[in-house]
Design an enzyme around this catalytic site. Structure first.
Site, mmCIF file in Angstrom:
data_model
loop_
_atom_site.group_PDB
_atom_site.id
_atom_site.type_symbol
_atom_site.label_atom_id
_atom_site.label_comp_id
_atom_site.label_asym_id
_atom_site.label_seq_id
_atom_site.Cartn_x
_atom_site.Cartn_y
_atom_site.Cartn_z
ATOM 1 N N ASN A 131 -27.008 -57.193 -23.749
ATOM 2 C CA ASN A 131 -27.928 -57.424 -24.875
ATOM 3 C C ASN A 131 -27.831 -56.310 -25.909
ATOM 4 O O ASN A 131 -28.668 -56.205 -26.793
ATOM 5 C CB ASN A 131 -29.372 -57.552 -24.354
ATOM 6 C CG ASN A 131 -29.851 -56.295 -23.638
ATOM 7 O OD1 ASN A 131 -29.137 -55.290 -23.587
ATOM 8 N ND2 ASN A 131 -31.058 -56.341 -23.094
ATOM 9 N N ASP A 156 -30.447 -41.812 -18.207
ATOM 10 C CA ASP A 156 -31.648 -42.514 -17.735
ATOM 11 C C ASP A 156 -31.792 -42.459 -16.220
ATOM 12 O O ASP A 156 -30.869 -42.066 -15.507
ATOM 13 C CB ASP A 156 -31.634 -43.969 -18.227
ATOM 14 C CG ASP A 156 -30.274 -44.644 -18.029
ATOM 15 O OD1 ASP A 156 -29.469 -44.141 -17.233
ATOM 16 O OD2 ASP A 156 -30.031 -45.674 -18.672
ATOM 17 N N HIS A 207 -28.000 -53.055 -25.282
ATOM 18 C CA HIS A 207 -28.749 -51.828 -25.003
ATOM 19 C C HIS A 207 -27.816 -50.649 -24.764
ATOM 20 O O HIS A 207 -26.677 -50.808 -24.352
ATOM 21 C CB HIS A 207 -29.766 -52.018 -23.870
ATOM 22 C CG HIS A 207 -29.194 -52.103 -22.486
ATOM 23 N ND1 HIS A 207 -29.862 -52.722 -21.459
ATOM 24 C CD2 HIS A 207 -28.039 -51.645 -21.952
ATOM 25 C CE1 HIS A 207 -29.141 -52.627 -20.359
ATOM 26 N NE2 HIS A 207 -28.038 -51.986 -20.630
ATOM 27 N N GLU A 223 -33.756 -50.971 -24.843
ATOM 28 C CA GLU A 223 -33.592 -52.422 -24.953
ATOM 29 C C GLU A 223 -33.834 -52.872 -26.396
ATOM 30 O O GLU A 223 -34.423 -52.135 -27.192
ATOM 31 C CB GLU A 223 -34.609 -53.107 -24.030
ATOM 32 C CG GLU A 223 -34.534 -52.672 -22.563
ATOM 33 C CD GLU A 223 -33.361 -53.292 -21.799
ATOM 34 O OE1 GLU A 223 -32.473 -53.888 -22.426
ATOM 35 O OE2 GLU A 223 -33.346 -53.168 -20.568
HETATM 36 P P1 PGA Z 1 -22.436 -51.791 -16.800
HETATM 37 O O1 PGA Z 1 -23.758 -51.397 -17.561
HETATM 38 O O2 PGA Z 1 -21.458 -50.676 -17.060
HETATM 39 O O3 PGA Z 1 -22.834 -51.835 -15.345
HETATM 40 O O4 PGA Z 1 -21.984 -53.088 -17.331
HETATM 41 C C1 PGA Z 1 -23.680 -50.974 -18.878
HETATM 42 C C2 PGA Z 1 -25.085 -50.819 -19.410
HETATM 43 O O5 PGA Z 1 -25.930 -51.658 -19.078
HETATM 44 O O6 PGA Z 1 -25.326 -49.875 -20.151
#
Ligand code: PGA
Length: 244
Positions: free
Chosen positions: A136, A67, A138, A143
């Protein structure tokens, strides 16, 4: 789904790096799907250290990131393109021409997403897709929602994701509100998937990913249906999961 419990973040990072380096040793021309975020930084550091020692060679590898923020150019220090260079690509012997991130600088969302899908398809989809998981549930910027997404598409980031990501910006206002992300269906096309997670704040999401119903309200839960998915997570992230 294989679940590998590690004692801490360092152990998680080392084991994940081992899986990725085995992939590259077995297939030097591997296509890797890569992720940004705090979680994989230790994995990238370990791989860079092994690359410097000559233990793993990325010269023939190509990469496709999940992304990118919409509206940020590749040079923007907050872009995921920049993140990948500073945290990984600049420290390994990869050919930068073989690294790919969705083009956040293209305001034409349809064109940017279609082009990315075309490139990922032409590469034959990742041999291994590395994923972090959001609080959450994702994956990428997919999302929670009413259905599992398909190809690359534009998303409006949720308030919780904007808040979580604001730690990397000077203020919450500066966090872009939109992003381009590979879809869940494309993620599922990868021949193998490696999820890394650490910390108590991921425990709910990790439980739902591994043991909850397969439900787009937790996008990562679809990984239960993948035939070759490995989760490497520390004790804290696995604290709500039963011990196998
Ligand atoms: P993080 O993000 O590794 O910074 O916790 C993971 C994500 O949101 O996919």
């Amino acid at each position: 789904m294989r679940i590998i419990r590690t004692v801490d973040y360092k152990d998680m990072s080392r084991k994940a790096a081992n899986v990725i380096s085995a992939q590259v040793i077995l297939k030097p021309k591997s296509v890797l799907g890569l992720a940004t975020g705090t979680t994989p930084i230790g994995t990238y550091k370990q791989l860079a250290a092994w690359c410097a020692k000559g233990d793993v060679d990325f010269s023939q590898v190509s990469t496709y990131n999940l992304d990118e923020y919409r509206g940020l150019s590749h040079e923007d220090v907050q872009s995921y393109h920049y993140f990948m260079r500073t945290n990984f690509f600049d420290h390994i012997n990869i050919d930068l021409a073989n690294t790919h991130v969705p083009d956040g600088s293209n305001p034409d969302a349809d064109a940017a997403c279609r082009e990315y899908d075309r490139m990922v398809a032409e590469a034959g989809y990742p041999d291994l897709q590395l994923l972090g998981i959001g609080r959450n549930g994702h994956i990428g910027f997919n999302e929670p929602g009413p259905y599992f997404s398909k190809g690359t598409h534009m998303v409006n980031l949720t308030e919780s994701t904007i808040k979580a990501n604001s730690r990397l910006f000077d203020s919450e206002d500066q966090v872009p509100r939109q992003a381009y992300t590979m879809g869940v269906q494309t993620i599922m096309y990868a021949r193998s998937i490696l999820v890394v997670a650490n910390g108590e704040e991921k425990a709910d999401a990790v439980y739902r990913m591994c043991y909850g119903p397969v439900d787009p309200q937790c996008p990562a839960s679809i990984l239960q249906l993948h035939t070759n998915c490995t989760v490497i997570a520390d004790e804290a992230a696995l604290s709500k999961c039963p011990r196998a």
